[in-house]
Design an enzyme around this catalytic site. Structure first.
Site, short mmCIF file in Angstrom:
data_model
loop_
_atom_site.label_atom_id
_atom_site.label_comp_id
_atom_site.label_asym_id
_atom_site.label_seq_id
_atom_site.Cartn_x
_atom_site.Cartn_y
_atom_site.Cartn_z
N GLU A 1 36.71 37.22 49.80
CA GLU A 1 35.75 37.85 49.00
C GLU A 1 34.76 37.45 48.54
O GLU A 1 33.53 37.97 48.24
CB GLU A 1 36.75 38.57 48.13
N ASP B 1 52.09 37.54 37.62
CA ASP B 1 51.79 36.31 38.65
C ASP B 1 52.86 35.19 38.43
O ASP B 1 53.46 34.30 39.25
CB ASP B 1 50.54 35.52 38.66
N GLN C 1 48.03 45.14 41.55
CA GLN C 1 49.02 46.28 41.91
C GLN C 1 50.31 46.17 41.40
O GLN C 1 50.92 47.01 40.70
CB GLN C 1 48.70 46.20 43.52
#
Lengths: 404, 404
Positions: free
Chosen positions: A170, A300, A318
């Site tokens: 990205e 995480d 998500q």
């Protein structure tokens, strides 16, 4: 009777969803809610590649926590968590301590350097607002300096990106848009610029459909990115990186090295003495740390195995948000000592990797997408995260509507 | 008969005025005109303090030379002048040579470091578009890095400006506007920032009216600037500067050191063997180098004594432009071998130092001005320079109209 004290550590995706749900679901007499976060703002971790490249201003990728939480219900403390004492049931911060009856650890990830020397000293990360704008300014400074030197150093214009995973790809996509702008801004010949992506794995975007990987790699190559796949970075040095080419070592000079090749859990979790794998704790079905029913771990720092492939789910926004919903519900059950806790099951709606403005690759509801459709979906996903936390007004304020 | 070849070195204020006047005054059969400049653009040297602070984009402070000159009349060569061989009557550039019958040296100034060690290595200058944007990016990078370090280094937020002359004061004025913006952009506490101006002379803005100097110093102090007047910089080091305080030496740590304390003529002039004082040649009344009737020297490389005070006129855009007008006229006379050359006499209309947006101090047509009136006049002066070179269309394109 004293109200139970719920303390939430970290205002990332998981922590903020937990708090915004708790403040609605738990009555004012039922619990005291405290949220602790290093900054007074939340930032969109999944947008940092844009802020780092300079294609999106970092202020677009953050918002004030006080604008999101119900300040009459939640006690917000801006401080850095130093350690957790799970026996004394307290959290130590830089400027104080707080005791808890229930703790939610949603502290997010730390970069994983796999023991590669020099990365901490010389490589930039894409991990926070602070790091994103530093990286952006560093690249700009390299371009600004190029024409000032009598003997031009082309390596100032070389950017090495370590890692062709989600963040790496990205970021490369954004550089594809940003580099031509930088060349114009600083009177630099585009042909002097090199963007090199080094990935140790045998493919870019491991875990993605090979067709989508090919699309992404071709797209980025057309924008000038050179890929060194199956190549390990041996060391990062002040002048660039050293890679292994078969038996040989090769030095690649680069003014900018970005490390985007993976994360581990938070060191606070490791130091607190929870059983963990690289800072991630294998939580039970209700998202609790094993043996500690008063400690929920989400985001995480939580490790959940995808039984289908017998590997952990990757740490994503998500999943963190879905865990926040479940965590809030289970906390209500815990403090009321009645009802049934919910079991967490990830519901993967899809995954889209942006390739710069108006292009992307991904899978949404099981369907492969590329190009503008994928790019549109990516923006919808970004807007959805805003909606989940702050409702329609936050989408209007910070949403992405630059749609073709 | 071969047409005489006029070669103009440098497209600063003096060179561009010379060329734009020559292309009108000299017929197509009368002379070949060549303009040599390092960049394909002219920049407003007197606006660089704004580009350096980041209050004006550098593109606003430059324009393309080809848009200003008559390309059918003037041969523009983008190259860097390396040396002048006045006996062989040729100019050596990085990528070629050119012979002349008449030469105009308008190469501008170089910084004067007065032998102070370390300035060349560690200090930034306000001398070109390249240097201005590098300085801007350097300051931004210091602010961007501040919050990234576990142990905060306040010296990153210290900017030392060496010199309280025109450039130094104007740059400080812009910093007064820019620093609050930078603090907001990078989440930095304004109280951590230090701006220190060190000036060896016994006053700021030497040569200015004491009342105006007081106004300027007070204004800048209110914006947070600390002045160390009558203080000499002994050395510039990587960590900052060393100053003399009486008998003692003191180190001031600073992430940014800017040297804005004076200029000398161009080294090309010195190396060409003209009699000179620090790169400036005492020209005759017609602006010619003594003993070289074919060489005109104008702008910062020309030395003209102000008889009233028996000191040289300072190198200013105003004088350089006036010299360009006279130089063009005298060249016409020279190539035609008839008419009378004009004698150059500076006509000082005034001098205004900006103190940031909407404030300034100065003297215009003998009248002292401060505040918004002075600021308005400063912008008119800036617009006038554009008008002189490129007429009304250039004023519309690049002019300053942000008037209160």
């Amino acid at each position: 009777m004293r109200k139970p004290r719920i303390v939430v550590l970290g205002a990332g995706y998981g922590g903020l969803i937990t708090v915004t749900r708790l403040q609605k679901q738990v009555g004012v007499d039922e619990a005291e809610i405290t949220l602790i976060n290093k900054n007074d703002y939340h930032y969109e971790t999944t947008w940092l590649h844009e802020a780092s490249a300079g294609t999106l201003h970092h202020d677009k990728a953050r918002y004030q926590i006080k604008d999101i939480i119900d300040n009459s219900r939640v006690n917000f403390v801006q401080d850095t968590v130093v350690s957790i004492d799970k026996e004394a049931k307290k959290v130590v911060m830089t400027n104080g301590e707080v005791e808890y009856d229930y703790l939610v650890i949603s502290l997010g990830a730390h970069p994983e350097t796999f023991g590669i020397q020099g990365l901490k000293e010389f490589a930039f990360g894409i991990t926070s607002i602070d790091s994103a704008r530093q990286l952006r300014e560093h690249i700009e400074y390299q371009f600004a300096t190029y024409n000032m030197e009598a003997e031009k150093k082309d390596e100032r214009l070389t950017i090495v990106v370590g890692g062709a995973g989600f963040t790496g790809i990205e970021f490369l996509g954004e550089l594809g848009n940003r580099i031509p702008e930088l060349c114009k801004e600083y009177d630099v010949d585009f042909n002097k610029v090199r963007i090199i992506c080094v990935e140790a794995a045998p493919t870019a975007l491991p875990g993605f459909d090979p067709e989508l990987v090919d699309y992404a790699v071709n797209h980025l190559q057309k924008k000038g990115v050179e890929f060194m796949i199956g190549t390990a970075i041996k060391e990062c040095i002040e002048e660039g990186i050293i890679v292994a080419k078969g038996e040989e070592l090769e030095t690649i000079k680069a003014g900018t090295v970005v490390w985007a090749a993976g994360v581990r859990g938070n060191s606070v979790v490791e130091e607190a003495g929870f059983e963990n794998m690289r800072g991630r704790v294998k939580v039970d079905g209700f998202l609790r740390a094993p043996g500690h029913d008063d400690v929920f771990i989400i985001g995480d720092c939580a490790l959940i195995i995808n039984e289908e492939i017998n590997r952990p789910y990757p740490p994503t926004a998500q999943i963190a948000m879905q865990q926040g919903e479940v965590c809030a519900k289970n906390l209500s059950v815990a403090i009321r000592e009645r009802g049934e806790m919910a079991t967490f099951t990830p519901d993967i709606k899809g995954s889209v990797a942006s390739l710069g403005e108006h292009d992307a690759v991904g899978v949404v509801f099981g369907k492969k997408l590329v190009g503008t459709k994928a790019s549109f979906m990516k923006k919808m996903i970004d807007n959805r995260a805003l909606f989940m936390v702050g409702g329609p007004s936050l989408v209007v304020k910070k949403g992405k509507f630059n749609i073709l």
